[in-house]
Design an enzyme around this catalytic site. Structure first.
Site, PDB file in Angstrom:
ATOM      1  N   VAL A 159       0.851  -1.199   0.000  1.00 35.67           N
ATOM      2  CA  VAL A 159       0.000   0.000   0.000  1.00 35.67           C
ATOM      3  C   VAL A 159       0.888   1.250   0.000  1.00 35.67           C
ATOM      4  O   VAL A 159       2.105   1.159   0.090  1.00 35.67           O
ATOM      5  CB  VAL A 159      -0.976   0.012   1.207  1.00 35.67           C
ATOM      6  CG1 VAL A 159      -1.905  -1.193   1.157  1.00 35.67           C
ATOM      7  CG2 VAL A 159      -0.240   0.085   2.525  1.00 35.67           C
ATOM      8  N   GLU A 197       2.805   4.705   1.158  1.00 34.78           N
ATOM      9  CA  GLU A 197       3.738   4.917   2.265  1.00 34.78           C
ATOM     10  C   GLU A 197       3.076   5.712   3.396  1.00 34.78           C
ATOM     11  O   GLU A 197       3.323   6.909   3.556  1.00 34.78           O
ATOM     12  CB  GLU A 197       4.987   5.658   1.757  1.00 34.78           C
ATOM     13  CG  GLU A 197       5.794   4.859   0.750  1.00 34.78           C
ATOM     14  CD  GLU A 197       6.520   3.688   1.392  1.00 34.78           C
ATOM     15  OE1 GLU A 197       7.620   3.890   1.926  1.00 34.78           O
ATOM     16  OE2 GLU A 197       5.972   2.569   1.350  1.00 34.78           O
ATOM     17  N   LYS A 229      -0.172   1.016   7.137  1.00 36.52           N
ATOM     18  CA  LYS A 229       0.609  -0.225   7.124  1.00 36.52           C
ATOM     19  C   LYS A 229       0.477  -0.963   8.452  1.00 36.52           C
ATOM     20  O   LYS A 229       0.302  -2.186   8.474  1.00 36.52           O
ATOM     21  CB  LYS A 229       2.073   0.063   6.794  1.00 36.52           C
ATOM     22  CG  LYS A 229       2.268   0.419   5.322  1.00 36.52           C
ATOM     23  CD  LYS A 229       3.719   0.639   4.992  1.00 36.52           C
ATOM     24  CE  LYS A 229       3.899   1.079   3.552  1.00 36.52           C
ATOM     25  NZ  LYS A 229       3.786  -0.003   2.577  1.00 36.52           N
ATOM     26  N   SER A 244       9.552   1.559   0.910  1.00 36.74           N
ATOM     27  CA  SER A 244      10.898   1.983   0.524  1.00 36.74           C
ATOM     28  C   SER A 244      11.407   3.071   1.460  1.00 36.74           C
ATOM     29  O   SER A 244      12.576   3.440   1.390  1.00 36.74           O
ATOM     30  CB  SER A 244      10.904   2.491  -0.922  1.00 36.74           C
ATOM     31  OG  SER A 244       9.991   3.543  -1.090  1.00 36.74           O
ATOM     32  N   HIS A 259      11.282  -4.972  -1.280  1.00 34.87           N
ATOM     33  CA  HIS A 259      10.870  -3.895  -2.185  1.00 34.87           C
ATOM     34  C   HIS A 259      10.838  -4.337  -3.639  1.00 34.87           C
ATOM     35  O   HIS A 259      11.794  -4.898  -4.154  1.00 34.87           O
ATOM     36  CB  HIS A 259      11.800  -2.685  -2.025  1.00 34.87           C
ATOM     37  CG  HIS A 259      11.274  -1.474  -2.719  1.00 34.87           C
ATOM     38  ND1 HIS A 259      10.153  -0.804  -2.289  1.00 34.87           N
ATOM     39  CD2 HIS A 259      11.695  -0.836  -3.816  1.00 34.87           C
ATOM     40  CE1 HIS A 259       9.917   0.198  -3.097  1.00 34.87           C
ATOM     41  NE2 HIS A 259      10.847   0.200  -4.030  1.00 34.87           N
TER      42      HIS A 259
END
Length: 126
Positions: free
Chosen positions: A72, A74, A79, A101, A122
């Site tokens: 999803v 950032e 999260k 990331s 990632h």
């Protein structure tokens, strides 16, 4: 999901609503269809890849999976909410990975009872 299906690994594609789920799966199919139209993959390979993806709106479908890769936006709270839900649904041995990331994986892991099973993984969009 594309990476795993391309490698021959069955995957669930989970989204928050049917519109997003359809859009995501349609995008995957379009990219594979483009590869097929250019002769990079066969129609049989296209069909195999599509057949390995199971679109769903339910986290409950993930209860028996070995690995989950969350991807999803950032947003730390989002999260953490997702990892908390995954923690409650997935079997205890499931590895929970985030596609983040920029966000701290250790902080994401605090939303679970299995921080030792949380990692970063990632992927870039194809």
């Amino acid at each position: 999901a594309m990476c795993f299906a391309t490698a021959g690994i069955p995957v669930y594609l989970v989204e928050v609503n049917q519109k997003a789920l359809d859009a995501g799966f349609d995008r995957m199919k379009a990219l594979w269809k483009m590869s097929a139209s250019k002769g990079k993959i066969s129609q049989a390979e296209y069909a195999r890849r599509v057949g390995l993806v199971k679109p769903t709106l339910s986290y409950d479908d993930l209860r028996d999976v070995d690995v989950v890769v969350e991807a999803v936006i950032e947003n730390m709270q989002l999260k953490k909410d997702i990892f908390s839900k995954l923690d409650s649904v997935c079997k205890p041995s499931t590895i929970l990975a985030s596609n983040t990331s920029t966000l701290n994986i250790n902080e994401i892991a605090t939303a679970t009872k299995r921080p030792h099973k949380v990692c970063g993984m990632h992927f870039f969009s194809p």
